[in-house]
Design a protein around this motif. Structure first.
Motif, PDB file in Angstrom:
ATOM      1  N   ASN A 230       0.843  -1.201   0.000  1.00  0.00           N
ATOM      2  CA  ASN A 230       0.000   0.000   0.000  1.00  0.00           C
ATOM      3  C   ASN A 230       0.874   1.246   0.000  1.00  0.00           C
ATOM      4  OD1 ASN A 230      -2.719  -1.365   0.589  1.00  0.00           O
ATOM      5  ND2 ASN A 230      -1.476  -2.051   2.331  1.00  0.00           N
ATOM      6  N   THR A 231       0.437   2.254  -0.728  1.00  0.00           N
ATOM      7  CA  THR A 231       1.125   3.544  -0.731  1.00  0.00           C
ATOM      8  C   THR A 231       0.094   4.650  -0.622  1.00  0.00           C
ATOM      9  OG1 THR A 231       2.973   2.759  -2.089  1.00  0.00           O
ATOM     10  CG2 THR A 231       2.590   5.126  -2.046  1.00  0.00           C
ATOM     11  N   TYR A 264       1.489   7.393   8.499  1.00  0.00           N
ATOM     12  CA  TYR A 264       2.329   6.198   8.359  1.00  0.00           C
ATOM     13  C   TYR A 264       2.127   5.254   9.551  1.00  0.00           C
ATOM     14  CZ  TYR A 264       6.566   3.312   8.150  1.00  0.00           C
ATOM     15  OH  TYR A 264       7.442   2.260   8.120  1.00  0.00           O
ATOM     16  N   SER A 267      -1.614   3.813   9.571  1.00  0.00           N
ATOM     17  CA  SER A 267      -1.857   2.889   8.460  1.00  0.00           C
ATOM     18  C   SER A 267      -1.181   1.545   8.716  1.00  0.00           C
ATOM     19  CB  SER A 267      -1.338   3.483   7.147  1.00  0.00           C
ATOM     20  OG  SER A 267      -2.006   4.680   6.837  1.00  0.00           O
ATOM     21  N   ASN A 268       0.024   1.580   9.222  1.00  0.00           N
ATOM     22  CA  ASN A 268       0.751   0.337   9.470  1.00  0.00           C
ATOM     23  C   ASN A 268       0.230  -0.398  10.693  1.00  0.00           C
ATOM     24  OD1 ASN A 268       3.133  -0.123   7.478  1.00  0.00           O
ATOM     25  ND2 ASN A 268       3.125   2.079   7.851  1.00  0.00           N
ATOM     26  N   THR A 276       2.259  -0.105   4.666  1.00  0.00           N
ATOM     27  CA  THR A 276       1.901   1.080   3.882  1.00  0.00           C
ATOM     28  C   THR A 276       3.065   2.050   3.884  1.00  0.00           C
ATOM     29  OG1 THR A 276      -0.444   0.871   4.465  1.00  0.00           O
ATOM     30  CG2 THR A 276       0.302   3.021   3.655  1.00  0.00           C
ATOM     31  N   ALA A 446      -6.026   3.988   3.596  1.00  0.00           N
ATOM     32  CA  ALA A 446      -4.684   3.918   3.016  1.00  0.00           C
ATOM     33  C   ALA A 446      -4.108   2.509   3.094  1.00  0.00           C
ATOM     34  CB  ALA A 446      -3.752   4.905   3.723  1.00  0.00           C
ATOM     35  N   SER A 447      -4.460   1.769   4.131  1.00  0.00           N
ATOM     36  CA  SER A 447      -3.924   0.420   4.303  1.00  0.00           C
ATOM     37  C   SER A 447      -4.739  -0.631   3.556  1.00  0.00           C
ATOM     38  CB  SER A 447      -3.870   0.059   5.790  1.00  0.00           C
ATOM     39  OG  SER A 447      -5.174   0.027   6.354  1.00  0.00           O
TER      40      SER A 447
END
Length: 490
Positions: A230-231, A264, A267-268, A276, A446-447
């Protein structure tokens, strides 16, 4: 829910509509008379709450100007893209066809070009850009050491020491980018925890210190977007640049570094098994003064930024290894850039999140984003002054409204972010705050876990949008909002 619309409010609304109808026939006389008529109409309000009076009074005046601007609308510049997705793919194929020695030679001979060429792998771009950045710093500091003078003295008169004004600009922007790389590597001060592990890996994806008249252009990724499943790409609002952030000369990466770093982390933590990467993208010529930019109504800078955003995202797709889920997160004026990139510049994204959007310019509905089986999500606090004023002034559809077609996520701020008039600038600055609803929800998207928005109670009802009187926003009724929303793995 607000009290039922009173007779005085209806009377005011009818007077506003009458003023607008008359304005159409005398638009050439200018907007001042229109605005005055609308303000007078709003003055008919007698028994209503402060927020409603403010909304109708302010909205009336703004709508008069917006209507005049519409009738006398200027056709703003739409520049074509300079690169295409196919270009990035061709560059990637060319690079991979080279021998390791040939790649090493090109990196040494022309790092500035290799570091900013879409289609070159992120790790290579990072090596090239950091080489240029470090050279920009050493160029000035080596002279200071040799001459035995402080850097400040060289900055005041670079010519005296054999340097140029561009050398000083490069030095300042290099210092700011280096500070961003250091800050993004962790640990997250707002939300420390055991995961993700620090230091966070960082990559300098774009580095052009002289771009935009010396304001600079750069992008830093936390995590490797070439390998992460994921980005997310974060697009900042107005009054930001590599060189400065609002009134500070430290730049966006340093002053507002928590935006990308908090995303960041969340999302992670939302999905540790599918990492991500988050790209902090200071890649467009953000208006120096956000208020002036909105008042001007000129979206040229954002439209040009949309081209650049689409091209840099194309580079991410061209070099990614394996399946990828890519989300673009546009905040404030960055939502305009994101919307224009999607509607007019062929932005290739799976999902888009608009946080505190002041406008969507060329995107008149979610369908205009042309997402590949993805969705447009919008987080807009009910008391966000910037988003409200931006829409009232610039016009256009409200992405938080039902008709726009986006999925609305929760994004309210605690009561401490309110003001005596309820609408608050602080609410506009809250979207990336650790523990906030909006950050939690954006982390899910995002993830690649947007399907958890419903079960995690992160979906919000749409506004009911009415012409010329206050919108009915169900989110306004929620109370006891707290910043206590965190994903696991802390």
């Amino acid at each position: 829910m607000r009290n039922p619309i009173s007779g005085s409010v209806r009377a005011a609304a009818e007077a506003i509509e009458t003023a607008l109808s008359r304005a159409v026939s005398r638009a050439s006389a200018g907007y001042r008379s229109t605005g005055a008529g609308l303000r007078t109409a709003a003055g008919h309000l007698r028994v209503t709450d402060t927020r409603t009076a403010l909304t109708i009074g302010g909205g009336a005046a703004l709508s008069g100007v917006a209507l005049y601007n519409l009738l006398d609308e200027e056709e703003y510049e739409k520049q074509p893209r300079t690169g295409t997705a196919e270009d990035a793919v061709r560059v990637n194929k060319w690079w991979n066809s080279l021998t390791p020695q040939e790649q090493k030679s090109l990196l040494a001979e022309d790092p500035e070009r290799i570091g900013n060429l879409n289609g070159i792998p992120v790790e290579v771009r990072n090596a090239a850009n950091q080489r240029v950045m470090n050279a920009d710093i050493r160029r000035v500091e080596d002279v200071a050491t040799t001459k035995g003078v402080p850097v400040d003295a060289i900055e005041k008169d670079p010519k005296e020491y054999g340097l140029t004004a561009d050398d000083i600009t490069r030095y300042h922007n290099a210092i700011n980018v280096r500070a961003g790389l250091e800050q993004y590597s962790g640990s997250n001060k707002a939300d420390p925890g055991r995961y993700p592990q620090v230091p966070y890996p960082t990559y300098l994806y774009v580095y052009q210190p002289l771009a935009f008249g010396g304001k600079g252009r750069a992008a830093i990724s936390i995590g490797d977007p070439d390998t992460a499943p994921n980005t997310a790409v974060v697009v900042p609002g107005a009054s930001q640049s590599v060189r400065a952030s609002d009134a500070s000369d430290k730049g966006w990466f340093d002053v507002q570094g928590e935006q990308a770093q908090n995303l960041y982390v969340e999302s992670n933590r939302a999905d540790p098994d599918h990492p991500t990467a988050v790209v902090a993208w200071m890649g467009y010529d953000s208006p120096t003064d956000g208020i002036t930019a909105v008042l001007s109504g000129d979206p040229t800078a954002e439209r040009k930024g949309g081209n650049l955003l689409a091209e840099d995202v194309d580079g991410l797709w061209a070099t990614h290894q394996g399946p990828s889920h890519l989300t673009v997160v546009g905040y404030s004026a960055g939502a305009i850039v994101t919307a224009d990139a999607a509607a007019a510049s062929q932005l290739h994204a799976n999902d888009v999140v608009l946080l505190g959007p002041v406008s969507t310019d060329e995107a008149r509905s979610a369908a205009d984003f042309h997402l590949d089986r993805g969705h447009v999500y919008v987080g807009s606090a009910s008391n966000d002054l910037n988003a409200y004023a931006g829409h009232a002034w610039l016009g256009g559809p409200d992405p938080a409204g039902q008709e726009f077609g986006a999925t609305r996520i929760k994004a309210e701020a605690p009561e401490s972010y309110s003001s005596p008039i309820d609408y608050s600038v602080q609410a506009h600055l809250h979207y990336f705050t650790a523990g906030s609803e909006s950050l939690y929800a954006t982390g899910l998207i995002a993830s690649g876990n947007a399907d958890r928005l419903g079960p995690d109670n992160m979906l919000a009802e749409h506004k009911e949008v009415y012409p010329f009187w206050p919108d009915d926003d169900p989110e306004e009724d929620r109370t006891s909002i707290q910043d206590n929303h965190y994903h696991g793995s802390q």
